[in-house]
Structure formats: C-alpha cells, structure tokens
Motif scaffolding. Structure first.
Motif, PDB file in Angstrom:
ATOM      1  N   UNK A  35       5.327   6.732  -6.816  1.00  0.00           N
ATOM      2  CA  UNK A  35       4.621   6.856  -5.539  1.00  0.00           C
ATOM      3  C   UNK A  35       5.068   5.784  -4.536  1.00  0.00           C
ATOM      4  N   UNK A  36       6.216   5.158  -4.784  1.00  0.00           N
ATOM      5  CA  UNK A  36       6.700   4.108  -3.895  1.00  0.00           C
ATOM      6  C   UNK A  36       6.377   2.735  -4.443  1.00  0.00           C
ATOM      7  N   UNK A  37       7.023   1.708  -3.877  1.00  0.00           N
ATOM      8  CA  UNK A  37       6.846   0.344  -4.359  1.00  0.00           C
ATOM      9  C   UNK A  37       5.729  -0.376  -3.598  1.00  0.00           C
ATOM     10  N   UNK A  38       4.706  -0.786  -4.313  1.00  0.00           N
ATOM     11  CA  UNK A  38       3.567  -1.451  -3.683  1.00  0.00           C
ATOM     12  C   UNK A  38       3.952  -2.812  -3.102  1.00  0.00           C
ATOM     13  N   UNK A  39       5.105  -3.348  -3.523  1.00  0.00           N
ATOM     14  CA  UNK A  39       5.589  -4.605  -2.972  1.00  0.00           C
ATOM     15  C   UNK A  39       6.852  -4.433  -2.158  1.00  0.00           C
ATOM     16  N   UNK A  40       7.029  -3.269  -1.559  1.00  0.00           N
ATOM     17  CA  UNK A  40       8.238  -3.001  -0.769  1.00  0.00           C
ATOM     18  C   UNK A  40       8.339  -3.993   0.397  1.00  0.00           C
ATOM     19  N   UNK A  41       9.522  -4.582   0.624  1.00  0.00           N
ATOM     20  CA  UNK A  41       9.695  -5.524   1.739  1.00  0.00           C
ATOM     21  C   UNK A  41       9.460  -4.895   3.109  1.00  0.00           C
ATOM     22  N   UNK A  42       9.671  -3.577   3.217  1.00  0.00           N
ATOM     23  CA  UNK A  42       9.435  -2.859   4.463  1.00  0.00           C
ATOM     24  C   UNK A  42       7.943  -2.555   4.564  1.00  0.00           C
ATOM     25  N   UNK A  48       2.911   3.098   3.059  1.00  0.00           N
ATOM     26  CA  UNK A  48       2.980   4.474   2.555  1.00  0.00           C
ATOM     27  C   UNK A  48       2.747   4.506   1.054  1.00  0.00           C
ATOM     28  N   UNK A  49       3.350   3.558   0.340  1.00  0.00           N
ATOM     29  CA  UNK A  49       3.169   3.498  -1.113  1.00  0.00           C
ATOM     30  C   UNK A  49       1.700   3.282  -1.460  1.00  0.00           C
ATOM     31  N   UNK A  50       1.045   2.388  -0.747  1.00  0.00           N
ATOM     32  CA  UNK A  50      -0.378   2.132  -0.979  1.00  0.00           C
ATOM     33  C   UNK A  50      -1.175   3.407  -0.772  1.00  0.00           C
ATOM     34  N   UNK A  51      -0.932   4.077   0.338  1.00  0.00           N
ATOM     35  CA  UNK A  51      -1.695   5.284   0.667  1.00  0.00           C
ATOM     36  C   UNK A  51      -1.377   6.435  -0.280  1.00  0.00           C
ATOM     37  N   UNK A  52      -0.155   6.463  -0.834  1.00  0.00           N
ATOM     38  CA  UNK A  52       0.200   7.493  -1.815  1.00  0.00           C
ATOM     39  C   UNK A  52      -0.669   7.394  -3.069  1.00  0.00           C
ATOM     40  N   UNK A  53      -1.193   6.208  -3.334  1.00  0.00           N
ATOM     41  CA  UNK A  53      -2.015   6.010  -4.526  1.00  0.00           C
ATOM     42  C   UNK A  53      -3.482   6.379  -4.307  1.00  0.00           C
ATOM     43  N   UNK A  66     -12.105   4.556 -15.446  1.00  0.00           N
ATOM     44  CA  UNK A  66     -12.485   3.245 -14.917  1.00  0.00           C
ATOM     45  C   UNK A  66     -11.375   2.634 -14.071  1.00  0.00           C
ATOM     46  N   UNK A  67     -10.135   3.162 -14.196  1.00  0.00           N
ATOM     47  CA  UNK A  67      -9.012   2.509 -13.527  1.00  0.00           C
ATOM     48  C   UNK A  67      -7.864   3.464 -13.214  1.00  0.00           C
ATOM     49  N   UNK A  68      -7.013   3.011 -12.289  1.00  0.00           N
ATOM     50  CA  UNK A  68      -5.673   3.577 -12.153  1.00  0.00           C
ATOM     51  C   UNK A  68      -4.698   2.460 -12.523  1.00  0.00           C
ATOM     52  N   UNK A  69      -3.667   2.815 -13.266  1.00  0.00           N
ATOM     53  CA  UNK A  69      -2.628   1.850 -13.632  1.00  0.00           C
ATOM     54  C   UNK A  69      -1.455   2.015 -12.679  1.00  0.00           C
ATOM     55  N   UNK A  70      -1.030   0.902 -12.072  1.00  0.00           N
ATOM     56  CA  UNK A  70       0.055   0.958 -11.090  1.00  0.00           C
ATOM     57  C   UNK A  70       1.146  -0.049 -11.459  1.00  0.00           C
ATOM     58  N   UNK A  71       2.236  -0.011 -10.681  1.00  0.00           N
ATOM     59  CA  UNK A  71       3.352  -0.932 -10.859  1.00  0.00           C
ATOM     60  C   UNK A  71       3.406  -1.910  -9.689  1.00  0.00           C
ATOM     61  N   UNK A  72       3.901  -3.107  -9.945  1.00  0.00           N
ATOM     62  CA  UNK A  72       4.009  -4.126  -8.890  1.00  0.00           C
ATOM     63  C   UNK A  72       5.477  -4.365  -8.545  1.00  0.00           C
ATOM     64  N   UNK A  84       4.586 -10.130  -1.351  1.00  0.00           N
ATOM     65  CA  UNK A  84       4.677  -8.699  -1.035  1.00  0.00           C
ATOM     66  C   UNK A  84       3.820  -7.860  -1.980  1.00  0.00           C
ATOM     67  N   UNK A  85       3.941  -8.132  -3.278  1.00  0.00           N
ATOM     68  CA  UNK A  85       3.164  -7.368  -4.256  1.00  0.00           C
ATOM     69  C   UNK A  85       1.673  -7.615  -4.066  1.00  0.00           C
ATOM     70  N   UNK A  86       1.314  -8.857  -3.759  1.00  0.00           N
ATOM     71  CA  UNK A  86      -0.103  -9.175  -3.542  1.00  0.00           C
ATOM     72  C   UNK A  86      -0.652  -8.433  -2.339  1.00  0.00           C
ATOM     73  N   UNK A  87       0.154  -8.311  -1.298  1.00  0.00           N
ATOM     74  CA  UNK A  87      -0.302  -7.598  -0.104  1.00  0.00           C
ATOM     75  C   UNK A  87      -0.581  -6.133  -0.412  1.00  0.00           C
TER      76      UNK A  87
END
Length: 236
Positions: A35-42, A48-53, A66-72, A84-87
C-alpha cells in the motif's frame, strides 16, 4: 493481501465475519502490504500510503480485530528514516485510534529489522496505540531480502537482541519456523531463548505461527511450530 481488493467489499467482509463466528474463530489483525511506503521521503507519496491504509483499519474494526500490521519502509540515512517513518506512522495511528484499532509494525527488512531503530521510531511517535509485532525470523538488514533458512543474508541483526528490543511495545508476536530436528526443535532459532524473552517482557497476548520451510507442507509445518510453542512454553 489474500483479499487485497476486498477491503471495502461489505458482502465479502460480512461472509468472513459470519464464518469466523460460526467456527468460534477470532479475527485479531490484518497484515497490510503493498500500500506504499509509510516513510516515503516524498511527502505526497507518504500521505497517499497513509491514506491507503485507512480502509484496512476500517475493515479490521468491522471484523473485530485489535490491530492492523504495517511496514515502516523508508529511504535515506538512519536518522532521516526515523523521522520519515515516525511521521507516516503517527498520521496512520491517529486515524486508527479514532476507531479503537492499534497500528503495529513488524520487523520486515531494511532498517525495520534493526530492533534499536524500530524502537526509536515507536518512541518518537509516542502513541499508546502504536506498537510492534516482533517476528522471530525477519532480521535481515540487507537491501536484497534474504531468509535465514536460505543463508543468503550477509547482514543479520541478532534475532534475540531484536526481539528483546521490540517486546516492550509488542501487541503481537510472530513465531516463525524453517525446519525441525528429530525432537521437533527448530534448527535455526532457539525457541526456548526466544519464548523466555517474550515471557520476561510480560507478554500475554496471542502468538501467530508462520512456517517457511521446505520439508513439510504448510499445514504440517504450522502444526509442528504450534507443538514446539506448546512444548517450550510448558517448561518455562
């Protein structure tokens, strides 16, 4: 990803929920990928990646998880990727929190397989709904992803150190296995040591099972891993 196109298909989700209920099965989390990189430099791509989730958090809520598992996943220097990943994770966690869903991050290649780095990201976000999903086997730091069983990774983060660093914020645990000896013990990973770390952290949630070996069928490997978990936990 096995129902990648069905996240907003209410009829499909309703059927999943009904079948689980009928069989007394709990849906705990959804593993989100591609669903895209949650820490993308762009910033635009990161947004977009955040909203895709979002749709997966909504599906998780509907299914009773109880959760969704994502990648950083990110790019840049060590510290740039923390920022970037924290944002991205903060934005997503705030959305998921609005519906009572946790966002949990698995060690899944690159810097996310560095327990110290991932712990720094979690600490920087500092949100009670953001946690980790320690995977016993995903500690290859190389860009060219290599499994422990294939012995192809030339830069491995110590699994025991990594799990220890991730456990304080763990909302889930993934027990991975590759092969077993005649006594049913894992041949690559020391399960007694790993489960001791999990127990010492005070974890009392569910432990997922993953089998990535070649000598057993998927079903046989999953059952063998579960038996090893049960045997090991009984002596701790």
């Amino acid at each position: 990803t096995f129902f990648f196109e069905k996240a907003q298909d209410i009829a499909y989700l309703k059927e999943m929920k009904t079948r689980a209920h009928d069989l007394n099965v709990k849906s705990l989390l959804i593993m989100c990928d591609s669903e895209g990189n949650l820490g993308d430099p762009d910033d635009s791509k990161r947004k977009t990646a955040v909203e895709n989730h979002y749709k997966w958090a909504e599906a998780a809520k509907y299914l009773g998880c109880h959760s969704i598992r994502v990648n950083a996943r990110s790019e840049g220097s060590y510290h740039e990727q923390i920022e970037l990943a924290a944002d991205g994770l903060r934005r997503l966690t705030e959305f998921s929190d609005s519906m009572g869903i946790n966002t949990i991050v698995e060690n899944h290649g690159g810097l996310s397989s560095n327990g110290k780095w991932l712990s720094a990201v979690i600490k920087k976000v500092d949100h009670p709904r953001l946690g980790t999903l320690p995977d016993f086997g995903n500690f290859c730091l190389s860009k060219n992803w290599g499994s422990l069983k294939e012995n192809k990774c030339d830069n491995i983060y110590d699994p025991y150190t990594g799990v220890s660093e991730m456990m304080p914020k763990a909302f889930g645990v993934s027990a991975k296995a590759y092969d077993f000896d005649a006594s049913g013990n894992e041949t690559i990973l020391n399960y007694k040591k790993l489960l001791s770390i999990v127990k010492k952290a005070g974890y009392s949630g569910f432990i997922g099972v993953e089998y990535e070996g070649d000598h057993l069928s998927e079903e046989e490997g999953i059952i063998a891993t579960r038996k090893l978990l049960e045997k090991t936990s009984s002596i701790l």
